[in-house]
Scaffold this motif. Structure first.
Motif: not given
Ligand SMILES: [Zn+2]
Length: 442
Positions: A330-334
């Protein structure tokens, strides 16, 4: 009269003299009259060509690339699907033509997306069953054609009705003609008559004088004909084909005539829409459609939320299901794997936004595990009171996250979480202001 045409039917002697006298031309069947083909076989595919061409022309004219999916859907429902309506209320649509037009519609809406078949299946369901409410042409055509049954009863003095009655005769009570027999003539009516049984199952009779309602065969005092409710009595009856008036003592002399009552809507008058939905027989399913189509978000966002609710957005896990090989973080929380439920509920960024909402509104609520459950539970303050702004929040929040996620994935642009909060509040404020909703708490 040089714009007029004279069309001979059969052998006409002296046609040339008549034409010369009236200074018009000799025409021949089939021809186009008031936009409808006259004299052509109703089964001929050729009569549908102008409709298909018109649909194709409209599609080419609209700059699809510049329209959002919500815009495409609005155009499709408002204009495109109503194009063949005029034709379909008079002619049975051939399956191949219906498929062709539906194919054009699908391509317009979905372009080259891989799930076209699924979208088409779901898209034709009514919106309260989780669909998009795009019309399915075959049942819609039947609903329009069978309106002629209703007209047959209501328009007793019309010429077309008198012709049909003279040709086929009427069944007892005069609600419908006898079945057309033989292979010759008036095949459209023969085709329309094939739907009589289904149509008849959806109306009942309001008895007035009782001289046109069959005592045993018609539905008049309950939801079923008496012959089905009391089969033994019916078997014993010597007067199986009697009218109500001859079995029961008639009411006062001033009674009104017998009437048909359409049972699929509240007012008792036939409408194609209710019949269409009965023919479509959608599978009833729980779907949070009010939280998607019933909130005041822009149309394209409603469309996005519809895709989210079906878990069909192109998140990493859905792409993997389609066979793409990619790292699913997930690129929001990496950190975690990206799925619809993670991105919009469990991810750190999403939690931050949700907690801001709860703090601002003074609400204590445990977020459910799935987006679908959230949408079911959220509406109108968890069902407590109506609120336009409150209902906008899930769409606004998920749209804000989705945009940021796309910016991070495809543009390599990233904004800090406090900026994301600001964006979310700004978007919510804008949407609310457009619709005149008061923003009391944020
Ligand atoms: Zn995440």
């Amino acid at each position: 009269m040089n714009k007029s045409e004279m069309v001979p039917i059969g052998e006409v002697t002296g046609i040339d003299d008549l034409v010369a006298l009236l200074s018009c031309h000799v025409g021949s069947l089939p021809l186009l009259y008031l936009g409808m083909p006259l004299g052509a076989s109703y089964k001929a595919l050729g009569i549908w060509n102008p409709i298909i061409e018109k649909v194709e022309r409209r599609l080419a004219g609209w700059q699809k690339l510049y329209l959002s999916k919500g815009g495409c859907l609005t155009l499709l429902k408002s204009t495109l699907s109503s194009l063949p309506t005029y034709f379909m209320s008079l002619f049975p649509i051939p399956v191949s033509v219906a498929n062709r037009i539906e194919c054009l519609q699908q391509n317009f809406l979905w372009g080259g997306l891989g799930d076209v078949h699924w979208f088409h299946l779901v898209g034709c369901s009514p919106i309260w069953c989780g669909g998009l409410g795009v019309r399915h042409l075959i049942p819609f055509n039947r609903a329009l054609l069978e309106k002629w049954f209703w007209r047959f009863r209501m328009k007793e003095s019309h010429l077309w009705r008198r012709v049909l009655v003279a040709k086929y005769g009427v069944v007892r009570g005069g609600w419908i003609t006898n079945k057309p027999r033989g292979s010759h003539g008036c095949s459209i009516w023969k085709h329309v008559m094939m739907g009589w049984e289904v149509f008849a199952s959806h109306f009942s009779h309001d008895v007035g004088m009782g001289d046109r309602v069959l005592f045993w065969h018609n539905r008049w005092c309950s939801n079923r004909p008496l012959k089905e409710t009391f089969p033994v009595l019916f078997g014993c009856s010597l007067n199986q084909d009697d009218f109500v008036a001859s079995v029961l003592v008639s009411r006062s002399p001033g009674s009104s005539s017998d009437k048909l009552r359409w049972r699929l809507n509240g007012n008792g008058t036939f409408d194609s829409r209710s019949f269409y939905h009965a023919l479509l027989a959608p599978v009833a399913m729980a779907f949070p459609w009010k939280m998607i189509w019933g909130v005041k978000s822009p149309r394209r966002i409603a469309f996005f939320m519809w895709i989210v609710a079906w878990d069909r957005i192109l998140s990493c896990d859905n792409l993997r299901k389609k066979g793409f090989v990619l790292a699913g973080w997930c690129c929001m929380c990496k950190a975690d794997d990206e799925s619809v439920d993670h991105l919009f509920i469990h991810c750190g960024a999403a939690r931050l936004l949700w907690s801001l909402v709860f703090r601002s509104f003074g609400v204590v609520w445990v977020l459910p595990n799935r987006v679908l459950d959230l949408l079911f539970g959220w509406q109108n303050w968890f069902g407590k009171r109506s609120s336009g702004v409150w209902n906008l929040i899930p769409s606004c929040l998920m749209w804000t996250i989705w945009r940021e996620r796309n910016n991070r994935s495809f543009e390599n642009k990233e904004i800090a979480l406090d900026k994301l909060l600001e964006t979310f509040c700004g978007v919510l404020f804008d949407w609310s202001r457009v619709w005149g909703l008061l923003l009391l708490h944020l």
